[in-house]
Design a protein around this motif. Structure first.
Motif, PDB file in Angstrom:
ATOM      1  N   PHE A 223       0.773  -1.090   0.000  1.00  0.00           N
ATOM      2  CA  PHE A 223      -0.005   0.061   0.073  1.00  0.00           C
ATOM      3  C   PHE A 223       0.975   1.060  -0.083  1.00  0.00           C
ATOM      4  CE2 PHE A 223      -2.443  -3.170   1.817  1.00  0.00           C
ATOM      5  CZ  PHE A 223      -3.605  -3.189   1.065  1.00  0.00           C
ATOM      6  N   ALA A 224       0.647   2.156  -0.913  1.00  0.00           N
ATOM      7  CA  ALA A 224       1.214   3.438  -0.798  1.00  0.00           C
ATOM      8  C   ALA A 224       0.376   4.498  -0.104  1.00  0.00           C
ATOM      9  CB  ALA A 224       1.544   3.677  -2.352  1.00  0.00           C
ATOM     10  N   LEU A 225       1.340   5.045   0.693  1.00  0.00           N
ATOM     11  CA  LEU A 225       0.534   6.312   1.255  1.00  0.00           C
ATOM     12  C   LEU A 225       1.055   7.622   0.819  1.00  0.00           C
ATOM     13  CD1 LEU A 225       0.064   3.821   3.561  1.00  0.00           C
ATOM     14  CD2 LEU A 225       0.608   5.321   5.318  1.00  0.00           C
ATOM     15  N   LEU A 226       0.216   8.165   0.121  1.00  0.00           N
ATOM     16  CA  LEU A 226       0.826   9.597  -0.381  1.00  0.00           C
ATOM     17  C   LEU A 226       0.363  10.656   0.543  1.00  0.00           C
ATOM     18  CD1 LEU A 226      -0.813   8.669  -3.780  1.00  0.00           C
ATOM     19  CD2 LEU A 226       1.781   8.636  -3.236  1.00  0.00           C
ATOM     20  N   CYS A 227       1.339  11.253   1.239  1.00  0.00           N
ATOM     21  CA  CYS A 227       1.264  12.003   2.448  1.00  0.00           C
ATOM     22  C   CYS A 227       1.508  13.608   1.939  1.00  0.00           C
ATOM     23  CB  CYS A 227       1.904  11.666   3.760  1.00  0.00           C
ATOM     24  SG  CYS A 227       1.523  10.093   4.083  1.00  0.00           S
ATOM     25  N   THR A 228       0.562  14.425   2.063  1.00  0.00           N
ATOM     26  CA  THR A 228       0.632  15.796   1.577  1.00  0.00           C
ATOM     27  C   THR A 228       0.752  16.641   3.009  1.00  0.00           C
ATOM     28  OG1 THR A 228      -0.461  15.591  -0.506  1.00  0.00           O
ATOM     29  CG2 THR A 228      -0.051  17.781   0.313  1.00  0.00           C
ATOM     30  N   ASP A 229       1.989  17.479   3.271  1.00  0.00           N
ATOM     31  CA  ASP A 229       1.912  18.336   4.258  1.00  0.00           C
ATOM     32  C   ASP A 229       1.086  19.630   4.341  1.00  0.00           C
ATOM     33  OD1 ASP A 229       4.080  16.624   4.961  1.00  0.00           O
ATOM     34  OD2 ASP A 229       5.756  18.291   5.083  1.00  0.00           O
ATOM     35  N   LYS A 230       0.635  20.161   5.434  1.00  0.00           N
ATOM     36  CA  LYS A 230      -0.150  21.201   5.541  1.00  0.00           C
ATOM     37  C   LYS A 230       0.978  22.396   5.151  1.00  0.00           C
ATOM     38  CE  LYS A 230      -3.127  19.811   9.574  1.00  0.00           C
ATOM     39  NZ  LYS A 230      -3.205  19.817  10.868  1.00  0.00           N
ATOM     40  N   PRO A 231       0.147  23.406   4.771  1.00  0.00           N
ATOM     41  CA  PRO A 231       1.008  24.552   4.452  1.00  0.00           C
ATOM     42  C   PRO A 231       1.657  24.969   5.912  1.00  0.00           C
ATOM     43  CG  PRO A 231      -1.042  25.032   3.340  1.00  0.00           C
ATOM     44  CD  PRO A 231      -1.166  23.704   4.347  1.00  0.00           C
ATOM     45  N   GLY A 232       2.924  25.307   5.760  1.00  0.00           N
ATOM     46  CA  GLY A 232       3.729  25.842   6.989  1.00  0.00           C
ATOM     47  C   GLY A 232       4.064  24.885   7.755  1.00  0.00           C
ATOM     48  N   ALA A 233       4.130  23.553   7.464  1.00  0.00           N
ATOM     49  CA  ALA A 233       4.159  22.464   8.501  1.00  0.00           C
ATOM     50  C   ALA A 233       5.753  22.209   8.318  1.00  0.00           C
ATOM     51  CB  ALA A 233       3.417  21.257   8.124  1.00  0.00           C
ATOM     52  N   LEU A 234       6.658  22.936   7.905  1.00  0.00           N
ATOM     53  CA  LEU A 234       7.922  22.566   7.791  1.00  0.00           C
ATOM     54  C   LEU A 234       8.919  22.402   9.024  1.00  0.00           C
ATOM     55  CD1 LEU A 234      10.743  21.545   5.936  1.00  0.00           C
ATOM     56  CD2 LEU A 234      11.088  24.025   5.702  1.00  0.00           C
ATOM     57  N   GLN A 235       8.588  23.296  10.031  1.00  0.00           N
ATOM     58  CA  GLN A 235       9.372  23.231  11.394  1.00  0.00           C
ATOM     59  C   GLN A 235       8.815  22.018  11.954  1.00  0.00           C
ATOM     60  OE1 GLN A 235      12.246  25.218  11.971  1.00  0.00           O
ATOM     61  NE2 GLN A 235      12.300  23.559  13.342  1.00  0.00           N
ATOM     62  N   LEU A 236       7.406  21.914  11.969  1.00  0.00           N
ATOM     63  CA  LEU A 236       6.857  20.776  12.901  1.00  0.00           C
ATOM     64  C   LEU A 236       7.213  19.448  12.286  1.00  0.00           C
ATOM     65  CD1 LEU A 236       4.997  19.599  15.016  1.00  0.00           C
ATOM     66  CD2 LEU A 236       3.241  19.909  13.042  1.00  0.00           C
ATOM     67  N   ARG A 237       7.438  19.467  10.952  1.00  0.00           N
ATOM     68  CA  ARG A 237       8.118  18.141  10.395  1.00  0.00           C
ATOM     69  C   ARG A 237       9.575  18.032  10.897  1.00  0.00           C
ATOM     70  NH1 ARG A 237       8.752  14.645   5.915  1.00  0.00           N
ATOM     71  NH2 ARG A 237       6.572  15.136   4.973  1.00  0.00           N
ATOM     72  N   LEU A 238      10.466  18.938  10.772  1.00  0.00           N
ATOM     73  CA  LEU A 238      11.712  18.955  11.135  1.00  0.00           C
ATOM     74  C   LEU A 238      11.709  18.690  12.664  1.00  0.00           C
ATOM     75  CD1 LEU A 238      13.224  21.833   9.163  1.00  0.00           C
ATOM     76  CD2 LEU A 238      13.388  19.550   8.511  1.00  0.00           C
ATOM     77  N   ASP A 239      11.090  19.028  13.543  1.00  0.00           N
ATOM     78  CA  ASP A 239      10.886  18.965  14.884  1.00  0.00           C
ATOM     79  C   ASP A 239      10.652  17.493  15.145  1.00  0.00           C
ATOM     80  OD1 ASP A 239      11.839  21.612  15.243  1.00  0.00           O
ATOM     81  OD2 ASP A 239       9.650  22.116  15.911  1.00  0.00           O
ATOM     82  N   THR A 240       9.773  16.988  14.476  1.00  0.00           N
ATOM     83  CA  THR A 240       9.251  15.550  14.573  1.00  0.00           C
ATOM     84  C   THR A 240       9.972  14.378  14.054  1.00  0.00           C
ATOM     85  OG1 THR A 240       6.873  16.694  14.711  1.00  0.00           O
ATOM     86  CG2 THR A 240       6.958  13.994  14.401  1.00  0.00           C
ATOM     87  N   ARG A 241      10.836  15.047  13.074  1.00  0.00           N
ATOM     88  CA  ARG A 241      11.644  13.802  12.259  1.00  0.00           C
ATOM     89  C   ARG A 241      12.303  12.752  13.054  1.00  0.00           C
ATOM     90  NH1 ARG A 241      16.147  12.607   9.540  1.00  0.00           N
ATOM     91  NH2 ARG A 241      15.733  11.705   7.168  1.00  0.00           N
ATOM     92  N   PRO A 242      13.030  12.735  14.099  1.00  0.00           N
ATOM     93  CA  PRO A 242      13.639  11.846  14.893  1.00  0.00           C
ATOM     94  C   PRO A 242      12.684  10.712  15.311  1.00  0.00           C
ATOM     95  CG  PRO A 242      14.582  13.749  15.598  1.00  0.00           C
ATOM     96  CD  PRO A 242      13.453  14.386  14.850  1.00  0.00           C
ATOM     97  N   GLU A 243      11.329  11.117  15.760  1.00  0.00           N
ATOM     98  CA  GLU A 243      10.276  10.078  16.189  1.00  0.00           C
ATOM     99  C   GLU A 243       9.837   9.363  14.755  1.00  0.00           C
ATOM    100  OE1 GLU A 243      10.821  13.329  19.232  1.00  0.00           O
ATOM    101  OE2 GLU A 243      10.274  13.505  17.129  1.00  0.00           O
ATOM    102  N   HIS A 244       9.490  10.244  13.661  1.00  0.00           N
ATOM    103  CA  HIS A 244       9.306   9.682  12.512  1.00  0.00           C
ATOM    104  C   HIS A 244      10.212   8.487  12.102  1.00  0.00           C
ATOM    105  CE1 HIS A 244       7.720   9.292   8.262  1.00  0.00           C
ATOM    106  NE2 HIS A 244       9.135   9.886   7.997  1.00  0.00           N
ATOM    107  N   VAL A 245      11.703   8.802  12.042  1.00  0.00           N
ATOM    108  CA  VAL A 245      12.490   7.911  11.629  1.00  0.00           C
ATOM    109  C   VAL A 245      12.782   6.576  12.477  1.00  0.00           C
ATOM    110  CG1 VAL A 245      14.911   7.738  11.447  1.00  0.00           C
ATOM    111  CG2 VAL A 245      13.959   9.800  10.485  1.00  0.00           C
ATOM    112  N   ALA A 246      12.443   6.743  13.718  1.00  0.00           N
ATOM    113  CA  ALA A 246      12.460   5.943  14.674  1.00  0.00           C
ATOM    114  C   ALA A 246      11.161   4.921  14.310  1.00  0.00           C
ATOM    115  CB  ALA A 246      12.335   6.097  16.059  1.00  0.00           C
TER     116      ALA A 246
END
Length: 97
Positions: A3-26
């Motif tokens: 299954f492919a999950l095609l995920c689109t970020d909310k506008p302005g979510a870059l900093q939240l993405r960067l802050d959450t990245r370690p947990e996402h990678v884990a």
């Protein structure tokens, strides 16, 4: 099944993405160790900054794939505006074929 999950970020979510990245990678590392992750990576905007994700999961049903996606720290943190879950067949360059 894949299954492919095609995920689109909310506008302005870059900093939240960067802050959450370690947990996402884990999270993705754990899915990989469990044999549930085929591959994953970010979509990029014109400036080369991440603005979404493509995650291909191994699951028994679309519901199971959706649940795995909803458990992703990016989803829990509200990074995504939308997530589309689609059954997918890996036809070319599949290392398992």
């Amino acid at each position: 099944m894949l299954f492919a999950l095609l995920c689109t970020d909310k506008p302005g979510a870059l900093q939240l993405r960067l802050d959450t990245r370690p947990e996402h990678v884990a999270h993705l590392t754990k899915l990989n160790e469990e044999g549930k992750l085929a591959f994953a990576g970010p979509f990029l905007d014109a400036d080369g900054k991440p603005n979404g994700s493509l995650v291909v999961l191994k699951a028994d049903s679309v519901e199971a794939a959706r649940a795995l996606g909803e458990a992703d720290p990016y989803a829990k943190a509200g990074v995504f505006a939308s997530v589309e879950v689609k059954p997918w067949t890996w036809t070319f360059n599949n290392p398992e074929a």
